[in-house]
Design an enzyme around this catalytic site. Structure first.
Site, mmCIF file in Angstrom:
data_model
loop_
_atom_site.group_PDB
_atom_site.id
_atom_site.type_symbol
_atom_site.label_atom_id
_atom_site.label_comp_id
_atom_site.label_asym_id
_atom_site.label_seq_id
_atom_site.Cartn_x
_atom_site.Cartn_y
_atom_site.Cartn_z
ATOM 1 C CB CYS A 227 -57.368 87.684 -27.773
ATOM 2 S SG CYS A 227 -55.928 86.824 -28.376
ATOM 3 C CG HIS B 42 -55.915 91.114 -26.311
ATOM 4 N ND1 HIS B 42 -55.469 90.198 -25.396
ATOM 5 C CD2 HIS B 42 -55.437 90.709 -27.521
ATOM 6 C CE1 HIS B 42 -54.755 89.287 -26.022
ATOM 7 N NE2 HIS B 42 -54.726 89.562 -27.308
ATOM 8 C CG ASN C 236 -51.493 87.767 -27.229
ATOM 9 O OD1 ASN C 236 -52.384 87.334 -26.503
ATOM 10 N ND2 ASN C 236 -51.705 88.132 -28.481
HETATM 11 N N1 ACO Z 1 -37.392 88.958 -34.863
HETATM 12 C C1 ACO Z 1 -36.774 89.645 -35.847
HETATM 13 N N2 ACO Z 1 -37.382 89.934 -37.026
HETATM 14 C C2 ACO Z 1 -38.653 89.526 -37.187
HETATM 15 C C3 ACO Z 1 -39.348 88.808 -36.191
HETATM 16 C C4 ACO Z 1 -38.657 88.518 -34.986
HETATM 17 N N3 ACO Z 1 -39.239 87.854 -33.975
HETATM 18 N N4 ACO Z 1 -40.604 88.534 -36.644
HETATM 19 C C5 ACO Z 1 -40.691 89.053 -37.871
HETATM 20 N N5 ACO Z 1 -39.521 89.659 -38.211
HETATM 21 C C6 ACO Z 1 -39.161 90.326 -39.456
HETATM 22 C C7 ACO Z 1 -39.972 89.877 -40.636
HETATM 23 O O1 ACO Z 1 -39.448 88.695 -41.202
HETATM 24 C C8 ACO Z 1 -39.864 91.060 -41.555
HETATM 25 O O2 ACO Z 1 -38.620 90.984 -42.210
HETATM 26 P P1 ACO Z 1 -38.494 91.415 -43.767
HETATM 27 O O3 ACO Z 1 -38.864 92.872 -43.796
HETATM 28 O O4 ACO Z 1 -37.060 91.137 -44.051
HETATM 29 O O5 ACO Z 1 -39.462 90.555 -44.513
HETATM 30 C C9 ACO Z 1 -39.828 92.246 -40.601
HETATM 31 O O6 ACO Z 1 -39.468 91.714 -39.325
HETATM 32 C C10 ACO Z 1 -41.145 92.958 -40.492
HETATM 33 O O7 ACO Z 1 -42.183 92.001 -40.341
HETATM 34 P P2 ACO Z 1 -43.662 92.420 -40.067
HETATM 35 O O8 ACO Z 1 -44.498 91.197 -39.954
HETATM 36 O O9 ACO Z 1 -44.087 93.463 -41.061
HETATM 37 O O10 ACO Z 1 -43.470 93.121 -38.633
HETATM 38 P P3 ACO Z 1 -44.509 93.907 -37.791
HETATM 39 O O11 ACO Z 1 -43.972 95.216 -37.467
HETATM 40 O O12 ACO Z 1 -45.888 93.838 -38.369
HETATM 41 O O13 ACO Z 1 -44.517 93.097 -36.426
HETATM 42 C C11 ACO Z 1 -45.935 91.524 -35.309
HETATM 43 C C12 ACO Z 1 -44.930 91.744 -36.427
HETATM 44 C C13 ACO Z 1 -45.242 91.779 -33.997
HETATM 45 C C14 ACO Z 1 -46.419 90.105 -35.384
HETATM 46 C C15 ACO Z 1 -47.106 92.538 -35.490
HETATM 47 O O14 ACO Z 1 -47.585 92.500 -36.797
HETATM 48 C C16 ACO Z 1 -48.249 92.268 -34.559
HETATM 49 O O15 ACO Z 1 -48.132 92.365 -33.344
HETATM 50 N N6 ACO Z 1 -49.438 91.927 -35.114
HETATM 51 C C17 ACO Z 1 -50.587 91.601 -34.307
HETATM 52 C C18 ACO Z 1 -50.445 90.194 -33.908
HETATM 53 C C19 ACO Z 1 -51.337 89.820 -32.790
HETATM 54 O O16 ACO Z 1 -51.676 90.626 -31.962
HETATM 55 N N7 ACO Z 1 -51.669 88.556 -32.785
HETATM 56 C C20 ACO Z 1 -52.387 87.993 -31.724
HETATM 57 C C21 ACO Z 1 -53.838 88.149 -31.910
HETATM 58 S S1 ACO Z 1 -54.549 87.708 -30.468
HETATM 59 C C22 ACO Z 1 -55.169 86.078 -30.523
HETATM 60 O O17 ACO Z 1 -56.201 85.859 -31.014
HETATM 61 C C23 ACO Z 1 -54.360 84.972 -29.875
#
Ligand code: ACO
Length: 328
Positions: free
Chosen positions: A114, A255, A285
């Site tokens: 990214c 980003h 994203n």
């Molecule tokens: N729908 C419903 N529930 C979900 C989903 C979904 N799509 N995805 C995860 N959950 C659940 C998990 O299983 C978890 O359940 P549990 O508590 O029963 O175990 C709960 O939601 C919380 O999961 P977390 O991973 O802690 O959720 P978080 O609030 O951190 O959100 C997310 C996840 C959106 C991925 C966030 O961490 C994030 O945006 N991180 C940054 C990711 C990013 O930007 N990546 C791209 C980098 S850029 C690149 O280089 C391409």
């Protein structure tokens, strides 16, 4: 006297296909409510079978070149930031160069996830300041949805496809253009976002394909913290280098990874939320394409005027991060 690098034209392009949260609700156990609240995405573009990265890169570049009012043959540098190239060899940059007719350019790819577009801007800036480039084309282009496992709800809701491009020109005006750049990486966090398959390490065996080794794997929660910290830090660094304050910034384009990441970075920098641009709701994203697409949208919407201070900040797999400060 060294010339400044100034953006003189931008463009964007994405596939017509759209994947909504309602579509995803039918594919994995998720909900529009969860995706909207936790990430801020409502829909993302998704390439159809047969579509490939350079098609969108070329379309975005043509628009940028037309707006820059230059001949493609004048371009002497083509940098394509992508982690989803058309093919292993040659670079997507070379394929784009040929399509555009930029035959005298040096063309290559940058793999910095990214942060790729800001890595590209940093390189182009140095080439222009060093007198080795007069017109540089920097592109961010991705078809991420090819590497997404649509049974993994933690990644499949996030990524989308698209391309953005910018033409930079050598300019005598020392007050305008790129004022400061900073790029960084830390491979110790490599496994926060990675796709191990398809390379020389795991090869291309049927077993590796079946195991889904080429899909993106992400530790979203850990990445979230690194993202907020690194984007805020690098933003402060470029502002300090240019002798500017966060309150002077007229447009901040981070980003587009997660709306909560954007909000947290803006909060840490103490910038007015009204200057922070967000389009994640309708693009998702798009990795290296996210900042140039957003920049092009801002220009089209009249959100940036001559003399405005514009701050760009990114982070991504690697991990990589970067910041660029421009005077428009
Ligand atoms: N729908 C419903 N529930 C979900 C989903 C979904 N799509 N995805 C995860 N959950 C659940 C998990 O299983 C978890 O359940 P549990 O508590 O029963 O175990 C709960 O939601 C919380 O999961 P977390 O991973 O802690 O959720 P978080 O609030 O951190 O959100 C997310 C996840 C959106 C991925 C966030 O961490 C994030 O945006 N991180 C940054 C990711 C990013 O930007 N990546 C791209 C980098 S850029 C690149 O280089 C391409």
């Amino acid at each position: 006297m060294a010339k400044n690098a100034r953006i003189i034209g931008t463009g964007r392009s994405y596939p017509e296909g759209i994947l909504t949260n309602a579509d995803l609700e039918r594919m994995v156990e998720t909900s529009d409510e969860w995706i909207t609240q936790r990430v801020g995405i409502k829909q993302r573009h998704k390439a159809a079978e047969g579509e490939y990265t350079s098609q969108f890169a070329v379309a975005a570049s043509r628009q940028a070149i037309e707006r820059a009012k230059i001949d493609p043959a004048e371009i002497d540098l083509v940098i394509c930031a992508t982690v989803t190239p058309d093919q292993i060899l040659p670079s997507t940059g070379c394929l784009i160069q040929t399509e555009l007719g930029a035959h005298k350019a040096a063309a290559f790819d940058v793999v910095a996830a990214c942060s790729g577009f800001l890595y590209g801007l940093t390189l182009a800036n140095q080439m222009i300041r060093g007198g080795q480039s007069r017109y540089a084309l920097v592109i961010g282009a991705e078809i991420l949805t090819r590497y997404v496992d649509y049974t993994d709800r933690s990644t499949c809701v996030i990524f989308g496809d698209g391309a953005g491009a910018a033409v930079l020109a050598a300019d005598d005006d020392a007050e305008r253009g790129i004022l400061a750049t900073r790029i960084r990486s830390d491979g110790r966090y490599a496994e926060q976002l990675f796709a191990p398959g398809g390379g020389t390490r795991l090869g291309h065996s049927a077993e590796s394909l079946a195991a889904g080794d080429y899909y993106f794997k992400m530790r979203g929660n850990e990445l979230f913290k690194v993202a907020v910290r690194s984007m805020a830090e690098v933003s402060r660094e470029v502002l300090e280098e240019a002798g500017c304050r966060a309150e002077d910034v007229k447009l901040f384009i981070p980003h587009q990874a997660n709306q909560r990441i954007t909000d947290s970075v803006a909060d840490k920098l103490k910038v007015d939320p009204s200057i922070v641009y967000s389009n994640i709701a309708y693009h998702g994203n798009t990795s290296s394409a996210s900042i140039p697409i957003a920049l092009d949208e801002c220009i089209e919407a009249g959100r940036v005027a001559e003399g405005d201070l514009v701050l760009l900040a990114s982070f991504g797999g690697g991990v990589t991060w970067g910041g660029v400060l421009l005077r428009w």
